[in-house]
Design a protein around this motif. Structure first.
Motif, PDB file in Angstrom:
ATOM      1  N   CYS A 116      -2.810  10.273   1.778  1.00  0.00           N
ATOM      2  CA  CYS A 116      -2.750  10.112   3.216  1.00  0.00           C
ATOM      3  C   CYS A 116      -2.426   8.812   3.421  1.00  0.00           C
ATOM      4  O   CYS A 116      -2.975   7.581   2.947  1.00  0.00           O
ATOM      5  CB  CYS A 116      -3.986  10.044   3.763  1.00  0.00           C
ATOM      6  N   ASP A 117      -1.285   8.416   4.044  1.00  0.00           N
ATOM      7  CA  ASP A 117      -0.648   7.041   4.500  1.00  0.00           C
ATOM      8  C   ASP A 117      -1.127   6.947   6.049  1.00  0.00           C
ATOM      9  O   ASP A 117      -0.347   7.321   6.973  1.00  0.00           O
ATOM     10  CB  ASP A 117       0.865   6.949   4.316  1.00  0.00           C
ATOM     11  N   GLU A 118      -2.209   6.132   6.380  1.00  0.00           N
ATOM     12  CA  GLU A 118      -2.580   5.734   7.740  1.00  0.00           C
ATOM     13  C   GLU A 118      -2.662   7.037   8.658  1.00  0.00           C
ATOM     14  O   GLU A 118      -2.221   7.001   9.431  1.00  0.00           O
ATOM     15  CB  GLU A 118      -1.800   4.710   8.259  1.00  0.00           C
ATOM     16  N   PRO A 119      -3.454   8.037   8.081  1.00  0.00           N
ATOM     17  CA  PRO A 119      -3.527   9.318   9.064  1.00  0.00           C
ATOM     18  C   PRO A 119      -4.203   9.181  10.167  1.00  0.00           C
ATOM     19  O   PRO A 119      -3.927   9.943  11.227  1.00  0.00           O
ATOM     20  CB  PRO A 119      -4.301  10.370   7.865  1.00  0.00           C
TER      21      PRO A 119
ATOM     22  N   LYS B  17       0.755  -1.274   0.000  1.00  0.00           N
ATOM     23  CA  LYS B  17      -0.023  -0.077  -0.089  1.00  0.00           C
ATOM     24  C   LYS B  17       0.876   1.260  -0.004  1.00  0.00           C
ATOM     25  O   LYS B  17       0.608   2.140  -0.855  1.00  0.00           O
ATOM     26  CB  LYS B  17      -0.970  -0.046   1.264  1.00  0.00           C
ATOM     27  N   SER B  18       1.898   1.269   0.838  1.00  0.00           N
ATOM     28  CA  SER B  18       2.492   2.533   1.172  1.00  0.00           C
ATOM     29  C   SER B  18       3.476   2.536  -0.199  1.00  0.00           C
ATOM     30  O   SER B  18       3.767   3.697  -0.865  1.00  0.00           O
ATOM     31  CB  SER B  18       3.406   2.461   2.341  1.00  0.00           C
ATOM     32  N   THR B  19       3.846   1.463  -0.662  1.00  0.00           N
ATOM     33  CA  THR B  19       4.785   1.536  -1.976  1.00  0.00           C
ATOM     34  C   THR B  19       3.810   2.108  -3.004  1.00  0.00           C
ATOM     35  O   THR B  19       4.225   3.049  -3.939  1.00  0.00           O
ATOM     36  CB  THR B  19       5.237   0.070  -2.326  1.00  0.00           C
TER      37      THR B  19
HETATM   38 MG   LIG Z   1       2.508   1.335   4.938  1.00  0.00          MG
END
Ligand SMILES: [Mg+2]
Ligand SMILES: Nc1ncnc2c1ncn2[C@@H]1O[C@H](COP(=O)(O)OP(=O)(O)OP(=O)(O)O)[C@@H](O)[C@H]1O
Lengths: 299, 233
Positions: B163-166, B43-45
């Motif tokens: 947004c990454d896990e805000p 996901k982050s990638t």
């Molecule tokens: Mg991640």
């Protein structure tokens, strides 16, 4: 204007960094200071050496001693021959009576001893004093004259001058090596200071990257920091150069080692040297930070 | 032309890990998209490629007409000025006030103070923190800090908010506050929002498009999606 605001901010940032990491900055500044003092010394010495070796060359003379049995007629012949040589600037003849009179005029001791000499007992020799145009041809010209009939011997200061010039050459070269080494060390130290600033501000840098700050704008404050480290480091050397040299010139009356070596007057040239020091400081500082920025601020 | 277009996108890290494997995805302007999936599924990638923190190893990632893979390092800032990014760990500068933190992107662009101020205040109003301009981050609750981050991300009026896990560091109550802010940004400003999350409740409640990744592969893509029972959080 946008570019000016960015520039102003970067300058401000860079300057603040210098004072924020003060102990670290001090090390860099001190190293720059020491290096630049040596650079200044090297420049001042070499300017003076160049100037007085020129002086010496300018005064280079050959003294030709005639045979004791030579006559004034012989002297005339030889004078003409000497005058025809290309490297000869001027020739001056002094018979042994003239030499005696000159020497007696110089001191009372001479006067007392030589007063008893007459034309036959005068042990001095008729002589020519020759000024040459170029120091390099001195040797050749002297050897040439020595071969003439009725010439007893020639004397010229070549050996001493050459030794002096070559000695100064060695000193100058070793100074250059030391100075270059110090400049490298300084650049390295400044680069290290900047590296630590970069690390201490890595969060800020990361955020700058994420919010779309251009690389140039991110890097600029660090380049200014190096620039200021170099500039601050050059202040003391500049003062020493200007006031120190003027003071030394004043104290020594413009001469080194009695009257042989004339110092260069501290006119505009000390300011030129000061400017050179400032430039070296700034360049070394920027180079140091550039190195660090390129290594540690890659995107 | 879609706002975000991902074609046959592979990302293989230097250590040999394949984070995404042949992703195909399109996101339109104004969409609100959740990206979910088990830990390490990429996901982050995926979103790092949207803001060019990572380059795809193969395939295309196009954001707002910019081909991310072809973007040179020196030009990445141009892409980032067009989007806002919000992280789980806020990334606020502790020594700057709320105002200064939000003004940070504009300041570093060399904008005039008189231009910065109204934009900062507008962004803070958007997240409901206009009265906190003078506070420092550590004087604020976690939820407020995250809203400051959102204000900072929005200060440039981007078309896309990533947004990454805000809400990863927030309790359910404050998470809701943050999600309300994001929802209103999406609805009122039409900002496209791509949000990575592990929060089942949020996903189920908001009924937005949900993209599920599984080991770097698109497992499902549903409008008004929900977490399904078998999916691990
Ligand atoms: Mg991640
Ligand atoms: N910089 C990196 N270098 C090497 N491998 C990486 C790097 N970043 C991520 N990975 C690997 O790539 C895979 C996907 O990572 P990614 O961070 O995209 O997962 P994620 O879905 O965001 O996980 P999480 O839910 O835990 O945040 C993981 O196996 C991870 O270990």
């Amino acid at each position: 204007m946008k570019p000016f605001r960015i520039l102003f901010r970067s300058i401000n940032d860079g300057l603040r960094s210098v004072f924020r990491n003060f102990s670290l900055s001090t090390a860099s500044i001190l190293c720059t200071t020491i290096t630049l003092i040596l650079v200044s010394l090297a420049i001042l010495v070499s300017i003076n050496v160049n100037s007085f070796t020129k002086d010496l060359e300018h005064d280079l003379t050959i003294v030709v001693f005639m045979d004791r049995d030579s006559t004034d007629e012989d002297a005339e012949v030889i004078q003409r021959k000497i005058e025809s040589l290309s490297n000869v600037d001027s020739v001056e003849y002094a018979s042994k009576e003239v030499v005696k009179a000159e020497m007696m005029g110089e001191s009372d001791t001479f006067s007392a001893i030589m007063g008893s000499w007459n034309a036959d007992t005068n042990p001095l020799q008729n002589e020519f004093t020759i000024k040459v145009k170029e120091a390099e041809g001195l040797n050749k010209t002297a050897k040439e004259i020595e071969k003439y009939d009725k010439v007893d011997s020639v004397q010229y200061g070549e050996g001493m001058v050459e030794k002096m010039v070559s000695l100064f050459g060695v000193i100058q070269k070793s100074t250059i090596v030391i100075v270059v080494a110090l400049v490298v060390v300084t650049a390295f130290l400044i680069s290290n200071t900047i590296k630590i600033t970069i690390f201490s501000r890595r969060n800020e840098i990361e955020i700058m990257r994420l919010v779309g700050t251009s690389n140039f704008v991110i890097r600029l404050p660090f380049l200014f920091e190096g620039f200021f480290l170099g500039i601050i480091g050059s202040i003391i050397p500049i003062l020493i150069t200007i006031y120190g040299y003027m003071f030394a010139y004043d104290k020594l009356g413009g001469y080194l080692f009695s009257n042989i070596i004339r110092m260069v007057k501290p006119t505009s040239f000390v300011f030129t040297v000061a400017l050179v020091l400032l430039a070296i400081g700034a360049i070394v500082g920027m180079f140091g930070s550039f190195r660090s920025v390129r290594k540690h601020l890659k995107i | 032309m879609k706002f975000i277009k991902i074609q046959d996108c592979y990302k293989v890290y230097k250590n040999g890990v394949t984070a995404t494997a042949g992703l195909n995805l399109e996101i339109s302007k104004g969409e609100f998209v959740f990206i979910i999936g088990a830990t390490g599924c990429g996901k982050s990638t995926l979103i790092k490629m949207l803001y060019r923190e990572e380059k795809p190893t193969k395939g295309k990632v196009i954001v707002g007409g910019i081909d991310v893979a072809k973007l040179r390092n020196g030009k990445v800032y141009k892409l980032r000025r067009k989007l806002g990014i919000v992280f789980q760990d806020f990334k606020l500068l502790p020594k700057l006030t709320v105002f200064e933190n939000v003004a940070f992107p504009l300041n570093s662009m060399g904008l005039k103070k008189s231009d910065i101020k109204p934009r900062v205040l507008k962004a803070l109003e958007l997240v409901g923190l206009k009265e906190k301009v003078r506070s420092y981050p550590n004087e604020l609750s976690a939820g407020m800090q995250q809203r400051v981050c959102i204000a900072r991300a929005m200060v440039n009026s981007p078309k896309l908010l990533i947004c990454d896990e805000p809400t990863g560091n927030l309790d359910p109550e404050t998470s809701k506050e943050v999600m309300d802010v994001l929802d209103s940004i999406n609805k009122e400003l039409g900002t496209t929002i791509v949000m990575v999350t592990h929060d089942k409740d949020i996903v189920n409640r908001m009924k937005k498009r949900v993209i599920l990744l599984d080991n770097g592969i698109l497992a499902s893509d549903e409008l008004k999606g929900k977490y399904k029972a078998h999916e691990t959080v």
